[in-house]
Design a protein around this motif. Structure first.
Motif, PDB file in Angstrom:
ATOM      1  N   SER A  20       6.933  -2.636  10.008  1.00  0.00           N
ATOM      2  CA  SER A  20       7.756  -2.513  11.202  1.00  0.00           C
ATOM      3  C   SER A  20       7.205  -1.426  12.122  1.00  0.00           C
ATOM      4  O   SER A  20       6.613  -0.440  11.654  1.00  0.00           O
ATOM      5  CB  SER A  20       9.196  -2.178  10.821  1.00  0.00           C
ATOM      6  OG  SER A  20       9.264  -0.873  10.284  1.00  0.00           O
ATOM      7  N   PRO A  21       7.402  -1.582  13.447  1.00  0.00           N
ATOM      8  CA  PRO A  21       6.971  -0.530  14.378  1.00  0.00           C
ATOM      9  C   PRO A  21       7.610   0.820  14.076  1.00  0.00           C
ATOM     10  O   PRO A  21       6.981   1.864  14.303  1.00  0.00           O
ATOM     11  CB  PRO A  21       7.428  -1.070  15.744  1.00  0.00           C
ATOM     12  CG  PRO A  21       7.431  -2.544  15.579  1.00  0.00           C
ATOM     13  CD  PRO A  21       7.895  -2.779  14.157  1.00  0.00           C
ATOM     14  N   SER A  22       8.829   0.810  13.552  1.00  0.00           N
ATOM     15  CA  SER A  22       9.499   2.077  13.233  1.00  0.00           C
ATOM     16  C   SER A  22       8.795   2.815  12.103  1.00  0.00           C
ATOM     17  O   SER A  22       8.894   4.038  12.003  1.00  0.00           O
ATOM     18  CB  SER A  22      10.968   1.835  12.877  1.00  0.00           C
ATOM     19  OG  SER A  22      11.073   1.010  11.722  1.00  0.00           O
ATOM     20  N   ALA A  23       8.066   2.084  11.253  1.00  0.00           N
ATOM     21  CA  ALA A  23       7.312   2.735  10.176  1.00  0.00           C
ATOM     22  C   ALA A  23       6.003   3.310  10.696  1.00  0.00           C
ATOM     23  O   ALA A  23       5.486   4.300  10.169  1.00  0.00           O
ATOM     24  CB  ALA A  23       7.037   1.735   9.053  1.00  0.00           C
ATOM     25  N   VAL A  24       5.471   2.686  11.747  1.00  0.00           N
ATOM     26  CA  VAL A  24       4.191   3.128  12.298  1.00  0.00           C
ATOM     27  C   VAL A  24       4.357   4.311  13.250  1.00  0.00           C
ATOM     28  O   VAL A  24       3.523   5.225  13.284  1.00  0.00           O
ATOM     29  CB  VAL A  24       3.499   1.949  13.026  1.00  0.00           C
ATOM     30  CG1 VAL A  24       2.296   2.432  13.832  1.00  0.00           C
ATOM     31  CG2 VAL A  24       3.070   0.898  12.021  1.00  0.00           C
ATOM     32  N   ALA A  25       5.436   4.323  14.026  1.00  0.00           N
ATOM     33  CA  ALA A  25       5.615   5.329  15.084  1.00  0.00           C
ATOM     34  C   ALA A  25       5.469   6.765  14.602  1.00  0.00           C
ATOM     35  O   ALA A  25       4.733   7.557  15.214  1.00  0.00           O
ATOM     36  CB  ALA A  25       6.962   5.126  15.779  1.00  0.00           C
ATOM     37  N   PRO A  26       6.141   7.184  13.495  1.00  0.00           N
ATOM     38  CA  PRO A  26       5.984   8.583  13.074  1.00  0.00           C
ATOM     39  C   PRO A  26       4.568   8.904  12.606  1.00  0.00           C
ATOM     40  O   PRO A  26       4.106  10.037  12.746  1.00  0.00           O
ATOM     41  CB  PRO A  26       7.001   8.736  11.943  1.00  0.00           C
ATOM     42  CG  PRO A  26       7.288   7.360  11.471  1.00  0.00           C
ATOM     43  CD  PRO A  26       7.146   6.481  12.669  1.00  0.00           C
ATOM     44  N   LEU A  27       3.870   7.906  12.075  1.00  0.00           N
ATOM     45  CA  LEU A  27       2.495   8.138  11.640  1.00  0.00           C
ATOM     46  C   LEU A  27       1.574   8.327  12.852  1.00  0.00           C
ATOM     47  O   LEU A  27       0.672   9.169  12.823  1.00  0.00           O
ATOM     48  CB  LEU A  27       2.009   6.957  10.784  1.00  0.00           C
ATOM     49  CG  LEU A  27       2.797   6.710   9.490  1.00  0.00           C
ATOM     50  CD1 LEU A  27       2.233   5.492   8.759  1.00  0.00           C
ATOM     51  CD2 LEU A  27       2.755   7.930   8.591  1.00  0.00           C
ATOM     52  N   VAL A  28       1.819   7.555  13.898  1.00  0.00           N
ATOM     53  CA  VAL A  28       1.039   7.707  15.119  1.00  0.00           C
ATOM     54  C   VAL A  28       1.248   9.094  15.716  1.00  0.00           C
ATOM     55  O   VAL A  28       0.294   9.753  16.153  1.00  0.00           O
ATOM     56  CB  VAL A  28       1.402   6.613  16.135  1.00  0.00           C
ATOM     57  CG1 VAL A  28       0.791   6.912  17.504  1.00  0.00           C
ATOM     58  CG2 VAL A  28       0.925   5.246  15.645  1.00  0.00           C
ATOM     59  N   MET A  88       0.846  -1.189   0.000  1.00  0.00           N
ATOM     60  CA  MET A  88       0.000   0.000   0.000  1.00  0.00           C
ATOM     61  C   MET A  88       0.884   1.242   0.000  1.00  0.00           C
ATOM     62  O   MET A  88       2.002   1.214   0.559  1.00  0.00           O
ATOM     63  CB  MET A  88      -0.956  -0.020   1.205  1.00  0.00           C
ATOM     64  CG  MET A  88      -0.345   0.309   2.540  1.00  0.00           C
ATOM     65  SD  MET A  88      -1.508   0.224   3.948  1.00  0.00           S
ATOM     66  CE  MET A  88      -1.876  -1.530   4.016  1.00  0.00           C
ATOM     67  N   ASP A  89       0.376   2.337  -0.605  1.00  0.00           N
ATOM     68  CA  ASP A  89       1.194   3.544  -0.654  1.00  0.00           C
ATOM     69  C   ASP A  89       1.111   4.281   0.680  1.00  0.00           C
ATOM     70  O   ASP A  89       0.387   3.884   1.598  1.00  0.00           O
ATOM     71  CB  ASP A  89       0.776   4.441  -1.826  1.00  0.00           C
ATOM     72  CG  ASP A  89      -0.661   4.933  -1.724  1.00  0.00           C
ATOM     73  OD1 ASP A  89      -1.179   5.056  -0.587  1.00  0.00           O
ATOM     74  OD2 ASP A  89      -1.274   5.221  -2.778  1.00  0.00           O
ATOM     75  N   SER A  90       1.861   5.387   0.806  1.00  0.00           N
ATOM     76  CA  SER A  90       1.972   6.085   2.084  1.00  0.00           C
ATOM     77  C   SER A  90       0.637   6.663   2.544  1.00  0.00           C
ATOM     78  O   SER A  90       0.329   6.676   3.744  1.00  0.00           O
ATOM     79  CB  SER A  90       3.026   7.195   1.979  1.00  0.00           C
ATOM     80  OG  SER A  90       2.685   8.110   0.939  1.00  0.00           O
ATOM     81  N   ALA A  91      -0.181   7.152   1.612  1.00  0.00           N
ATOM     82  CA  ALA A  91      -1.482   7.721   1.979  1.00  0.00           C
ATOM     83  C   ALA A  91      -2.412   6.643   2.524  1.00  0.00           C
ATOM     84  O   ALA A  91      -3.135   6.855   3.518  1.00  0.00           O
ATOM     85  CB  ALA A  91      -2.119   8.411   0.777  1.00  0.00           C
ATOM     86  N   GLU A  92      -2.389   5.469   1.861  1.00  0.00           N
ATOM     87  CA  GLU A  92      -3.227   4.366   2.330  1.00  0.00           C
ATOM     88  C   GLU A  92      -2.760   3.869   3.698  1.00  0.00           C
ATOM     89  O   GLU A  92      -3.571   3.549   4.570  1.00  0.00           O
ATOM     90  CB  GLU A  92      -3.194   3.217   1.320  1.00  0.00           C
ATOM     91  CG  GLU A  92      -3.877   3.539  -0.008  1.00  0.00           C
ATOM     92  CD  GLU A  92      -3.664   2.433  -1.023  1.00  0.00           C
ATOM     93  OE1 GLU A  92      -4.575   2.229  -1.843  1.00  0.00           O
ATOM     94  OE2 GLU A  92      -2.597   1.791  -1.004  1.00  0.00           O
ATOM     95  N   LEU A  93      -1.428   3.806   3.877  1.00  0.00           N
ATOM     96  CA  LEU A  93      -0.890   3.380   5.163  1.00  0.00           C
ATOM     97  C   LEU A  93      -1.308   4.331   6.277  1.00  0.00           C
ATOM     98  O   LEU A  93      -1.735   3.906   7.358  1.00  0.00           O
ATOM     99  CB  LEU A  93       0.635   3.290   5.084  1.00  0.00           C
ATOM    100  CG  LEU A  93       1.350   2.889   6.386  1.00  0.00           C
ATOM    101  CD1 LEU A  93       0.885   1.516   6.844  1.00  0.00           C
ATOM    102  CD2 LEU A  93       2.864   2.923   6.193  1.00  0.00           C
ATOM    103  N   LEU A  94      -1.223   5.635   6.015  1.00  0.00           N
ATOM    104  CA  LEU A  94      -1.617   6.629   7.010  1.00  0.00           C
ATOM    105  C   LEU A  94      -3.085   6.474   7.378  1.00  0.00           C
ATOM    106  O   LEU A  94      -3.461   6.540   8.554  1.00  0.00           O
ATOM    107  CB  LEU A  94      -1.339   8.039   6.486  1.00  0.00           C
ATOM    108  CG  LEU A  94      -1.784   9.196   7.404  1.00  0.00           C
ATOM    109  CD1 LEU A  94      -1.033   9.145   8.733  1.00  0.00           C
ATOM    110  CD2 LEU A  94      -1.556  10.527   6.713  1.00  0.00           C
TER     111      LEU A  94
END
Length: 226
Positions: A30-38, A1-7
């Motif tokens: 990975s949690p490191s990919a989720v943390a900045p979005l959170v 999925m692209d960045s907008a869909e992930l967000l």
């Protein structure tokens, strides 16, 4: 999925109360990919109290009251036990894994709000335990629309004010927890439409009776139980 869909997916799961680790596991990233979005989603959130996630009232809340039938509010067990004293509890979201909880003890026959508790922050397990304790003096409790909770609290307080009783000092700050209420009340307070005072152990009973006689006149304009 692209960045907008992930967000968007992270936003949806966060709104369901999932932790960053749970979100990462469900989305397979990975949690490191989720943390900045959170963190970005948290920055978007408006300041102020969280949404109301639940309201509960004691069984028997309707005994002696007249309720606008168009509201569709029902009393799961209209038991006369403890009639006239109603407890109301409300919880608001506080962060992703906590709730802020406030409670009210309400004399719907005469004095309005007699006591308040909170708001206190707790997790879901603590809320369940506290709710059972909070309603332990009643036959039970029932989930309620927040508008019913507001009518019981604000409406009874308005009724008591019209009779001449002062507002509890702690009420204003805790009342914000229930959110705005415009009225008029959809409930007719008093027992069967007139004040009914049951003397409590900490009441100034003579003062209460003087106020009632000044506002509505002598019995039978109000009823009194020692």
């Amino acid at each position: 999925m692209d960045s907008a869909e992930l967000l968007q997916r992270v936003r949806e799961l966060r709104g369901q109360g999932r932790s960053p680790k749970q979100i990462a596991r469900e989305l397979g990233v990975s949690p490191s990919a989720v943390a900045p979005l959170v963190r970005a989603i948290a920055a978007e959130a408006p300041s102020g109290p969280g949404e109301i996630v639940g309201a509960w009232v004691s069984d028997g809340w309707s005994v002696g009251l007249t309720v606008d039938p168009s509201r569709g509010w029902t009393d799961a067990e209209p038991s006369p036990q403890g009639a006239g004293l109603v407890s109301v509890l409300a919880a608001r979201r506080h962060g992703w894994d906590k709730v802020s909880v406030a409670g009210f003890l309400v004399d719907v026959y005469c004095l309005g709000v007699k006591n308040t508790i909170g708001p206190d922050v707790m997790d879901e397990l603590e809320l369940r335990r506290f709710r059972d304790y909070f309603f332990s003096d009643y036959p039970g409790w029932q989930e309620a629309p927040v508008e019913l909770a507001r009518n019981l609290v604000f409406g009874s307080e308005e009724y008591a004010g019209d009779l001449g009783f002062e507002t509890l000092e702690s009420f204003a700050a805790v009342a914000e927890h229930l959110g705005p209420w415009e009225g008029p009340a959809a409930i007719t307070f008093g027992r069967d439409g007139k004040p009914y005072y049951v003397a409590g152990p900490n009441d100034e009973s003579r003062k209460v009776l003087r106020i009632l006689e000044h506002s509505v006149g002598a019995p039978p304009n109000y009823d009194y139980q020692r």
